[in-house]
Enzyme design. Structure first.
Site, PDB file in Angstrom:
ATOM      1  N   GLN A 131       0.788  -1.175   0.154  1.00  0.00           N
ATOM      2  CA  GLN A 131      -0.078   0.091  -0.158  1.00  0.00           C
ATOM      3  C   GLN A 131       0.681   0.877  -0.209  1.00  0.00           C
ATOM      4  O   GLN A 131       0.948   1.991   0.552  1.00  0.00           O
ATOM      5  CB  GLN A 131      -0.910  -0.141   1.316  1.00  0.00           C
ATOM      6  CG  GLN A 131      -2.405  -0.621   1.308  1.00  0.00           C
ATOM      7  CD  GLN A 131      -3.663  -0.338   0.494  1.00  0.00           C
ATOM      8  OE1 GLN A 131      -3.392   0.749  -0.795  1.00  0.00           O
ATOM      9  NE2 GLN A 131      -3.935  -0.930  -0.222  1.00  0.00           N
ATOM     10  N   SER A 132       1.640   1.182  -0.999  1.00  0.00           N
ATOM     11  CA  SER A 132       2.498   1.970  -0.433  1.00  0.00           C
ATOM     12  C   SER A 132       2.537   3.417  -1.165  1.00  0.00           C
ATOM     13  O   SER A 132       2.453   3.424  -1.952  1.00  0.00           O
ATOM     14  CB  SER A 132       4.324   1.720  -1.446  1.00  0.00           C
ATOM     15  OG  SER A 132       5.172   2.983  -1.662  1.00  0.00           O
ATOM     16  N   ASN A 133       2.539   4.570  -0.097  1.00  0.00           N
ATOM     17  CA  ASN A 133       2.475   6.288  -0.919  1.00  0.00           C
ATOM     18  C   ASN A 133       3.711   6.198  -1.723  1.00  0.00           C
ATOM     19  O   ASN A 133       2.831   7.235  -2.423  1.00  0.00           O
ATOM     20  CB  ASN A 133       1.769   6.828   1.033  1.00  0.00           C
ATOM     21  CG  ASN A 133       1.128   6.188   1.638  1.00  0.00           C
ATOM     22  OD1 ASN A 133       0.021   7.085   0.997  1.00  0.00           O
ATOM     23  ND2 ASN A 133       1.600   6.623   2.364  1.00  0.00           N
ATOM     24  N   CYS A 139       5.068   4.136  -3.501  1.00  0.00           N
ATOM     25  CA  CYS A 139       5.053   4.054  -5.132  1.00  0.00           C
ATOM     26  C   CYS A 139       3.740   4.912  -5.508  1.00  0.00           C
ATOM     27  O   CYS A 139       3.781   4.915  -6.868  1.00  0.00           O
ATOM     28  CB  CYS A 139       4.621   3.125  -5.178  1.00  0.00           C
ATOM     29  SG  CYS A 139       6.394   2.026  -5.189  1.00  0.00           S
TER      30      CYS A 139
END
Ligand SMILES: *Cc1c(COP(=O)(O)O)cnc(C)c1O
Length: 334
Positions: free
Chosen positions: A76-78, A80
């Site tokens: 759930q990377s911000n 990325c």
């Protein structure tokens, strides 16, 4: 500090606001005055701290003639999401390597940033097991892309190298200028400490403009000693890049490990309380993984009289609110 010596794209449209949080300060007994630096409001789809780092990282990629970006993060990377967003704007292809840090949690149908990866039409997503060598996985992808005639550029996780950390050294200068302009004295700054570019860059930048404000990091995954070493190493490298060597030493790096709970991205009761308190008192949306746990640290430090009475404490809000929508069950069950 001489930022103009480095390639830089301009994604910011001026300083992000510094706001008082009078209702939250009151709810915590009125012992300290809390302020927030609204980096959640930075430009870039859904906002957040990575935009400052990407001004430098993507400029470096473009300067090297890249046409494709490869980066990595948690599922759930911000980071990325924002790397993809700015790649769209720069007309670069973007490929993501996503680490399933908690086994069994990857769900292709998940909401939050996972949905936004699809919406912004990510070129490819590769899901790897927790603990994988992320740099090796990115290099494998880059090799594949080169073989197909592309010019890939790798941005490390969180854009936390000395290039990306320049973004937060520049943020420190922005904060010091805002405080001078508004004649506000800040006694302490609280930041999340993850891949460490934010924490390192801020410490270096505050030193670089003789700001003299202590910065404390709230860990989101690692133990204290390990995180402090990571932050110090990157701070020293960033200071060298800005030719302000000798300004930062180990004493300047302070991390708290007490708010991680069972591990990275795993909810804690104090995170849930912090997210609710910020929403209900200030209508500010935090996230469960970074800003929520950092705010839990801030609240606990206030309650335990870590700051002197009357102190002005600045919380750096690094964004991440799309991740709330992947955790609705956690909040509804509490
Ligand atoms: C990446 C991130 C952080 C942590 O910043 P680092 O520079 O990786 O330490 C904090 N908050 C949010 C919302 C983030 O996405």
């Amino acid at each position: 500090m001489k930022f103009s010596q480095f390639p830089r794209r301009q994604y910011l449209q001026g300083a992000t606001p510094i706001e008082a949080m009078p209702r939250l300060s009151h709810a915590l007994g009125g012992k300290v005055n809390l302020f927030v630096k609204r980096d959640d409001l930075l430009p870039g789809a859904a906002g957040g701290n990575k935009t400052r780092k990407l001004e430098f990282c993507l400029a470096d990629a473009l300067a090297e003639g890249a046409d494709t970006i490869v980066t990595c993060g948690a599922i759930q990377s911000n980071h990325c999401r924002l790397t993809l967003a700015w790649s769209v704007v720069e007309e670069l292809e973007c490929h993501l390597i996503l680490e399933e840090r908690v086994a069994g949690t990857y769900n292709n149908e998940a909401s939050g940033n996972n949905f936004l990866f699809e919406l912004m039409s990510v070129k490819s997503k590769t899901i790897v097991d927790g603990g994988s060598d992320m740099m090796a996985a990115m290099e494998t992808k880059a090799k594949e892309l080169r073989a197909a005639g592309k010019k890939p550029y790798i941005i490390p996780g969180g854009a936390s190298n000395a290039i990306g950390a320049l973004g937060y050294a520049a943020c420190a200068e922005e904060i010091i200028n805002q405080l001078n302009d508004s004649r506000l004295l800040i006694d302490h700054i609280i930041v999340p400490s993850g891949s460490a570019g934010t924490h390192s860059g801020l410490v270096v930048g505050i030193k670089g403009c003789s700001g003299n404000i202590p910065v404390s990091g709230i860990n989101v995954s690692r133990k204290k000693a390990e995180q402090e070493e990571l932050v110090l190493d990157l701070a020293l490298e960033t200071a060298e890049k800005l030719t302000i060597q000798g300004s930062v030493n180990a004493d300047d790096i302070v991390c708290f490990e007490d708010y991680v709970g069972e591990g990275y991205s795993k909810p804690t009761d104090s995170m849930i309380e912090a997210v609710e308190m910020f929403a209900r008192n200030e209508a500010i949306l935090l996230d469960p993984v970074y800003s929520g746990k950092t705010a839990a640290g801030l609240i606990d430090l206030v309650r335990n009289n870590h700051f002197p009475d009357g102190a002005n404490v600045l919380f750096l809000h690094t964004g991440g609110s799309p991740v709330l929508y992947a955790y609705m069950d956690t909040f509804r069950a509490s």
